[in-house]
Design a protein around this motif. Structure first.
Motif, PDB file in Angstrom:
ATOM      1  N   ALA A  55       8.866 -72.054   1.934  1.00  0.00           N
ATOM      2  CA  ALA A  55       9.871 -72.321   3.112  1.00  0.00           C
ATOM      3  C   ALA A  55      10.791 -71.427   3.404  1.00  0.00           C
ATOM      4  O   ALA A  55      11.804 -72.463   3.819  1.00  0.00           O
ATOM      5  N   LYS A  56      10.444 -70.477   3.525  1.00  0.00           N
ATOM      6  CA  LYS A  56      11.095 -70.121   5.215  1.00  0.00           C
ATOM      7  C   LYS A  56      10.710 -70.295   6.458  1.00  0.00           C
ATOM      8  O   LYS A  56      12.020 -70.617   7.108  1.00  0.00           O
ATOM      9  N   ALA A  57       9.826 -70.720   6.491  1.00  0.00           N
ATOM     10  CA  ALA A  57       9.685 -71.361   7.788  1.00  0.00           C
ATOM     11  C   ALA A  57       9.775 -73.203   7.558  1.00  0.00           C
ATOM     12  O   ALA A  57      10.424 -73.718   8.901  1.00  0.00           O
ATOM     13  N   SER A  58      10.232 -73.569   7.053  1.00  0.00           N
ATOM     14  CA  SER A  58      10.966 -74.722   6.421  1.00  0.00           C
ATOM     15  C   SER A  58      12.031 -74.672   6.919  1.00  0.00           C
ATOM     16  O   SER A  58      12.930 -75.187   7.541  1.00  0.00           O
ATOM     17  N   ARG A  59      13.065 -73.803   6.659  1.00  0.00           N
ATOM     18  CA  ARG A  59      14.486 -73.469   6.148  1.00  0.00           C
ATOM     19  C   ARG A  59      14.618 -73.582   8.008  1.00  0.00           C
ATOM     20  O   ARG A  59      15.407 -73.238   8.159  1.00  0.00           O
ATOM     21  N   GLU A  60      13.931 -72.536   8.336  1.00  0.00           N
ATOM     22  CA  GLU A  60      14.244 -72.242  10.158  1.00  0.00           C
ATOM     23  C   GLU A  60      13.661 -73.026  10.980  1.00  0.00           C
ATOM     24  O   GLU A  60      14.827 -73.019  11.751  1.00  0.00           O
ATOM     25  N   LYS A  61      12.750 -74.216  10.863  1.00  0.00           N
ATOM     26  CA  LYS A  61      12.205 -75.211  11.109  1.00  0.00           C
ATOM     27  C   LYS A  61      13.607 -75.884  11.446  1.00  0.00           C
ATOM     28  O   LYS A  61      13.977 -76.999  12.453  1.00  0.00           O
ATOM     29  N   TYR A  62      14.480 -76.653  10.440  1.00  0.00           N
ATOM     30  CA  TYR A  62      15.487 -77.515  10.435  1.00  0.00           C
ATOM     31  C   TYR A  62      16.895 -76.567  10.229  1.00  0.00           C
ATOM     32  O   TYR A  62      17.729 -77.683  10.256  1.00  0.00           O
ATOM     33  N   LYS A  63      16.702 -75.717  10.622  1.00  0.00           N
ATOM     34  CA  LYS A  63      18.107 -74.829  10.930  1.00  0.00           C
ATOM     35  C   LYS A  63      19.192 -75.285  12.287  1.00  0.00           C
ATOM     36  O   LYS A  63      18.443 -75.493  12.810  1.00  0.00           O
ATOM     37  N   MET A  64      20.687 -75.711  11.745  1.00  0.00           N
ATOM     38  CA  MET A  64      21.099 -76.012  12.122  1.00  0.00           C
ATOM     39  C   MET A  64      22.300 -75.009  13.486  1.00  0.00           C
ATOM     40  O   MET A  64      22.317 -74.570  13.090  1.00  0.00           O
ATOM     41  N   ASP A  65      21.614 -75.169  14.926  1.00  0.00           N
ATOM     42  CA  ASP A  65      22.808 -74.052  15.544  1.00  0.00           C
ATOM     43  C   ASP A  65      24.053 -74.763  15.632  1.00  0.00           C
ATOM     44  O   ASP A  65      24.693 -75.956  15.908  1.00  0.00           O
ATOM     45  N   PRO A  66      25.173 -73.820  14.224  1.00  0.00           N
ATOM     46  CA  PRO A  66      26.248 -74.336  14.309  1.00  0.00           C
ATOM     47  C   PRO A  66      27.565 -74.648  15.504  1.00  0.00           C
ATOM     48  O   PRO A  66      28.401 -76.019  15.743  1.00  0.00           O
ATOM     49  N   SER A  67      27.216 -74.243  16.916  1.00  0.00           N
ATOM     50  CA  SER A  67      27.307 -74.947  18.111  1.00  0.00           C
ATOM     51  C   SER A  67      27.140 -76.278  18.682  1.00  0.00           C
ATOM     52  O   SER A  67      28.270 -76.637  19.169  1.00  0.00           O
ATOM     53  N   THR A  68      26.058 -76.838  17.795  1.00  0.00           N
ATOM     54  CA  THR A  68      25.754 -78.375  18.514  1.00  0.00           C
ATOM     55  C   THR A  68      25.834 -79.028  17.406  1.00  0.00           C
ATOM     56  O   THR A  68      26.283 -80.569  17.897  1.00  0.00           O
ATOM     57  N   ILE A  69      27.512 -78.626  16.296  1.00  0.00           N
ATOM     58  CA  ILE A  69      28.044 -79.643  15.420  1.00  0.00           C
ATOM     59  C   ILE A  69      29.383 -80.508  16.025  1.00  0.00           C
ATOM     60  O   ILE A  69      29.733 -79.512  16.414  1.00  0.00           O
TER      61      ILE A  69
END
Length: 92
Positions: free
Chosen positions: A72-86
Motif C-alpha cells: 500500500a505504501k509503495a502504491s501511494r508513493e508510485k501514484y503520489k502527485m507533486d503539488p507543484s505540477t497541478i
C-alpha cells in the motif's frame, strides 16, 4: 486494545504478532475487521494457513499484514502527485 491502522503500521513484528494472538483469543471479530480494512487477501491467508499447519498462525498473519502495508505504501508513493505540477485552475 483499540488501535488505528496507522498505529498498527508502526508496530514492530514481535508486537504485531502479540497483538494478533490477543485478537485470535479475545476478539476474533477485531482481527477480521483489521484484515478486511488492510485488504489482506482472504484466499492467500487461507492457503498459507493450510500449507503451514505447524507454524504459529499469528506469525503468518503478521507476515501478510506487513506485506500488505508495504504494498500500500509503495502504491501511494508510485501514484503520489507533486503539488507543484497541478495547474492553478485545478487546485482546491
Amino acid at each position: 486494545m483499540e488501535l488505528s491502522l496507522e498505529t498498527i503500521e508502526k508496530l514492530d513484528r514481535a508486537a504485531l504478532i502479540q497483538l494478533i494472538n490477543e485478537w485470535i483469543t479475545q476478539d476474533f471479530k477485531k482481527l477480521l475487521l483489521v484484515l478486511y480494512r488492510l485488504d489482506v487477501s482472504e484466499k492467500k491467508l487461507t492457503q498459507l494457513l493450510a500449507e503451514n499447519k505447524g507454524i504459529d498462525a499469528a506469525n503468518i498473519i503478521a507476515t501478510l499484514i506487513i506485506e500488505r502495508i508495504a504494498a500500500a505504501k509503495a502504491s501511494r508513493e508510485k501514484y503520489k502527485m507533486d503539488p507543484s505540477t497541478i495547474p492553478d485552475d485545478e487546485k482546491w
